[in-house]
Design a protein around this motif. Structure first.
Motif, PDB file in Angstrom:
ATOM      1  N   TYR A 126       5.645  -1.150   9.997  1.00 49.82           N
ATOM      2  CA  TYR A 126       6.471  -0.594   8.919  1.00 49.82           C
ATOM      3  C   TYR A 126       5.698  -0.071   7.706  1.00 49.82           C
ATOM      4  CZ  TYR A 126      10.017  -3.204  11.512  1.00 49.82           C
ATOM      5  OH  TYR A 126      10.829  -3.700  12.497  1.00 49.82           O
ATOM      6  N   SER A 127       4.407  -0.366   7.624  1.00 55.03           N
ATOM      7  CA  SER A 127       3.650   0.008   6.428  1.00 55.03           C
ATOM      8  C   SER A 127       2.681   1.143   6.710  1.00 55.03           C
ATOM      9  CB  SER A 127       2.880  -1.202   5.887  1.00 55.03           C
ATOM     10  OG  SER A 127       2.015  -0.826   4.842  1.00 55.03           O
ATOM     11  N   VAL A 269      11.036   3.290  -7.356  1.00 58.47           N
ATOM     12  CA  VAL A 269      11.463   3.368  -5.952  1.00 58.47           C
ATOM     13  C   VAL A 269      12.877   3.923  -5.832  1.00 58.47           C
ATOM     14  CG1 VAL A 269       9.925   1.559  -5.136  1.00 58.47           C
ATOM     15  CG2 VAL A 269      12.200   0.941  -5.914  1.00 58.47           C
ATOM     16  N   LEU A 276      11.169   8.219   0.297  1.00 56.45           N
ATOM     17  CA  LEU A 276      10.857   7.051   1.110  1.00 56.45           C
ATOM     18  C   LEU A 276      11.624   7.065   2.432  1.00 56.45           C
ATOM     19  CD1 LEU A 276      10.764   4.275  -1.653  1.00 56.45           C
ATOM     20  CD2 LEU A 276       8.852   4.948  -0.182  1.00 56.45           C
ATOM     21  N   GLN A 279      10.241   9.533   4.866  1.00 61.38           N
ATOM     22  CA  GLN A 279       8.979   9.046   5.423  1.00 61.38           C
ATOM     23  C   GLN A 279       9.216   8.097   6.594  1.00 61.38           C
ATOM     24  OE1 GLN A 279       6.794   5.624   3.701  1.00 61.38           O
ATOM     25  NE2 GLN A 279       5.356   7.186   2.969  1.00 61.38           N
ATOM     26  N   ARG A 280      10.057   7.060   6.378  1.00 57.70           N
ATOM     27  CA  ARG A 280      10.366   6.056   7.403  1.00 57.70           C
ATOM     28  C   ARG A 280      11.803   5.583   7.216  1.00 57.70           C
ATOM     29  NH1 ARG A 280       5.648   2.975   9.359  1.00 57.70           N
ATOM     30  NH2 ARG A 280       3.743   3.905   8.502  1.00 57.70           N
ATOM     31  N   SER A 282      12.937   2.853   8.261  1.00 57.36           N
ATOM     32  CA  SER A 282      12.891   1.413   8.001  1.00 57.36           C
ATOM     33  C   SER A 282      12.756   1.095   6.515  1.00 57.36           C
ATOM     34  CB  SER A 282      11.732   0.775   8.766  1.00 57.36           C
ATOM     35  OG  SER A 282      10.495   1.372   8.399  1.00 57.36           O
ATOM     36  N   ASN A 283      12.381   2.084   5.708  1.00 53.09           N
ATOM     37  CA  ASN A 283      12.225   1.831   4.271  1.00 53.09           C
ATOM     38  C   ASN A 283      13.537   1.432   3.602  1.00 53.09           C
ATOM     39  OD1 ASN A 283       9.468   2.149   3.928  1.00 53.09           O
ATOM     40  ND2 ASN A 283       9.599   4.355   3.597  1.00 53.09           N
ATOM     41  N   TYR A 287      13.822  -1.376   0.875  1.00 49.59           N
ATOM     42  CA  TYR A 287      14.382  -1.021  -0.430  1.00 49.59           C
ATOM     43  C   TYR A 287      15.532  -1.970  -0.779  1.00 49.59           C
ATOM     44  CZ  TYR A 287      16.910   1.076  -4.205  1.00 49.59           C
ATOM     45  OH  TYR A 287      17.556   1.244  -5.405  1.00 49.59           O
ATOM     46  N   SER A 318       9.472  -7.305   0.231  1.00 49.67           N
ATOM     47  CA  SER A 318       9.738  -5.886   0.036  1.00 49.67           C
ATOM     48  C   SER A 318       8.577  -5.185  -0.648  1.00 49.67           C
ATOM     49  CB  SER A 318      11.019  -5.699  -0.783  1.00 49.67           C
ATOM     50  OG  SER A 318      10.957  -6.420  -2.003  1.00 49.67           O
ATOM     51  N   LEU A 322       6.744  -1.674   0.560  1.00 49.89           N
ATOM     52  CA  LEU A 322       7.163  -0.519  -0.229  1.00 49.89           C
ATOM     53  C   LEU A 322       6.013   0.112  -1.014  1.00 49.89           C
ATOM     54  CD1 LEU A 322      10.671  -1.479  -1.689  1.00 49.89           C
ATOM     55  CD2 LEU A 322      10.151   0.221   0.069  1.00 49.89           C
ATOM     56  N   ASN A 325       3.813   2.397   1.153  1.00 42.81           N
ATOM     57  CA  ASN A 325       4.599   3.551   1.570  1.00 42.81           C
ATOM     58  C   ASN A 325       4.886   4.484   0.397  1.00 42.81           C
ATOM     59  OD1 ASN A 325       4.581   2.529   4.124  1.00 42.81           O
ATOM     60  ND2 ASN A 325       6.692   1.815   4.122  1.00 42.81           N
TER      61      ASN A 325
END
Length: 385
Positions: A126-127, A269, A276, A279-280, A282-283, A287, A318, A322, A325
């Motif tokens: 995830y990162s 954020v 975000l 980008q993914r 999963s973010n 978040y 988180s 985050l 990312n």
């Protein structure tokens, strides 16, 4: 007699953070296609630093005698599986290890290895940077989690493993992993209803309105603790009922540097949530975890510092995902943000300057349990006074 406060106590943690930071720089500048060995080296450094530590912080005072008195799995009786102090899943898990290895420090090493191995997998999944995620794990409560929260750490990593099934909307493995987490630490119950929330996106206007409400509660307080305490009592567990009053009386957090750090990150954020999510996907999960962290922190902090702390540990993960990312999502502001987070990291790591955090390692020799216990009591008495 060692002083209660000394900058020297924070130096090992600053060195650890520095190593991780330079590994990240080297990896970023590497021209080798497969640069994963930088990440594996970071994993190894953390494993040696955390897994071979001596008696640090405070909870070893309880866990060391617990381990010494813990029977092997063949002698663990059914009526002793839930002793009112530790959840039965944690007792079984620890007893299994005790059956194979009687040494307390081997137990610590195994605990650490499991946590870091799962984190490595989660960060890879995830990162944008495994190394940066490890760095911010150290900066944002990771040390406290590893040094003190043996049971919480296992429930947290089970939740992190369940995110895969949350995103796939596979309810059975998600609930199975988190119910298993409840047998390790009851705080994992909070992950169960989050299955229905964490993948949802709230409208921006709602996010900002809740942000304003949380800050209103932080500055002027409120009376939300009565229904919260009632909820704990309704659970019907003696451990909750006996501790509700002490939770309510716990010291609250005040207006501080930490407030600015949390609030700036929330604004950053939330303002860039679209980038975000592009980008993914999963973010959104991380978040929302941070959103709960921020809101609960500021609503509960003036009411009960104890409850707020316990919820903070649940959602702090988180940050670990985050921040790396966000650095990728905001490439045009990369250098400014790196400098900002570098300064924040230095300040946070430097706060490990009490005798409680005096570091030692099995490779170089450690102080005895009794000596560290006495130092811990002396530090806590000095701090309370």
């Amino acid at each position: 007699m060692s002083p209660i406060y000394s900058f020297s106590y924070s130096i090992p943690y600053l060195l650890l953070s520095g190593i991780l930071y330079f590994l990240y720089i080297f990896q970023k500048k590497s021209t080798i296609k497969d640069d994963s060995y930088y990440s594996l080296f970071a994993f190894g450094v953390l494993l040696l630093f955390l897994g071979l530590r001596g008696h640090i912080s405070t909870d070893f005072i309880n866990y060391y005698p617990f381990w010494e008195s813990l029977p092997s799995i063949s002698n663990l009786k059914y009526e002793g599986l839930y002793n009112g102090r530790f959840e039965f899943g944690f007792l079984v898990y620890s007893s299994l290890i005790k059956t194979l290895f009687e040494n307390y420090h081997i137990w610590i090493f195994i605990n650490t290895f499991i946590d870091l191995a799962v984190l490595y997998l989660i960060f890879k999944r995830y990162s944008s940077s495994i190394i940066l995620s490890f760095l911010f794990f150290v900066v944002y409560m990771g040390l406290t989690i590893e040094f003190n929260l043996f049971r919480n750490s296992k429930s947290i990593i089970l939740f992190l493993l369940s995110i895969k099934y949350l995103l796939m909307r596979k309810s059975f493995p998600y609930f199975f992993l988190n119910i298993l987490g409840c047998t390790l630490h009851l705080s994992a119950f909070i992950f169960l209803p989050l299955y229905f929330i964490l993948t949802k996106r709230m409208p921006q206007i709602i996010l900002w309105l809740i942000f304003l409400f949380a800050n209103y509660m932080f500055f002027w307080g409120g009376s939300l603790i009565e229904p919260f305490g009632l909820l704990l009592n309704l659970i019907g567990n003696d451990r909750f009922q006996d501790n509700v009053d002490s939770y309510i009386e716990g010291g609250a957090y005040g207006f501080s540097f930490g407030y600015f750090e949390r609030t700036f990150f929330f604004i950053l954020v939330t303002y860039n949530i679209e980038k975000l999510l592009k980008q993914r996907k999963s973010n959104i999960v991380f978040y929302n975890l941070f959103f709960f962290y921020y809101v609960f922190f500021h609503i509960l902090s003036p009411i009960s510092g104890v409850i707020m702390k316990r919820l903070s540990f649940i959602f702090i993960c988180s940050y670990w995902v985050l921040i790396p990312n966000l650095l990728v999502a905001l490439r045009d502001k990369y250098h400014i943000l790196v400098l900002y987070f570098f300064i924040i990291s230095l300040l946070k790591i430097s706060s490990n300057n009490t005798l409680l955090m005096k570091y030692d390692n099995l490779l170089f020799g450690i102080e005895t349990y009794e000596h560290k216990r006495d130092n811990a009591y002396r530090t806590m008495m000095n701090t309370n006074n």
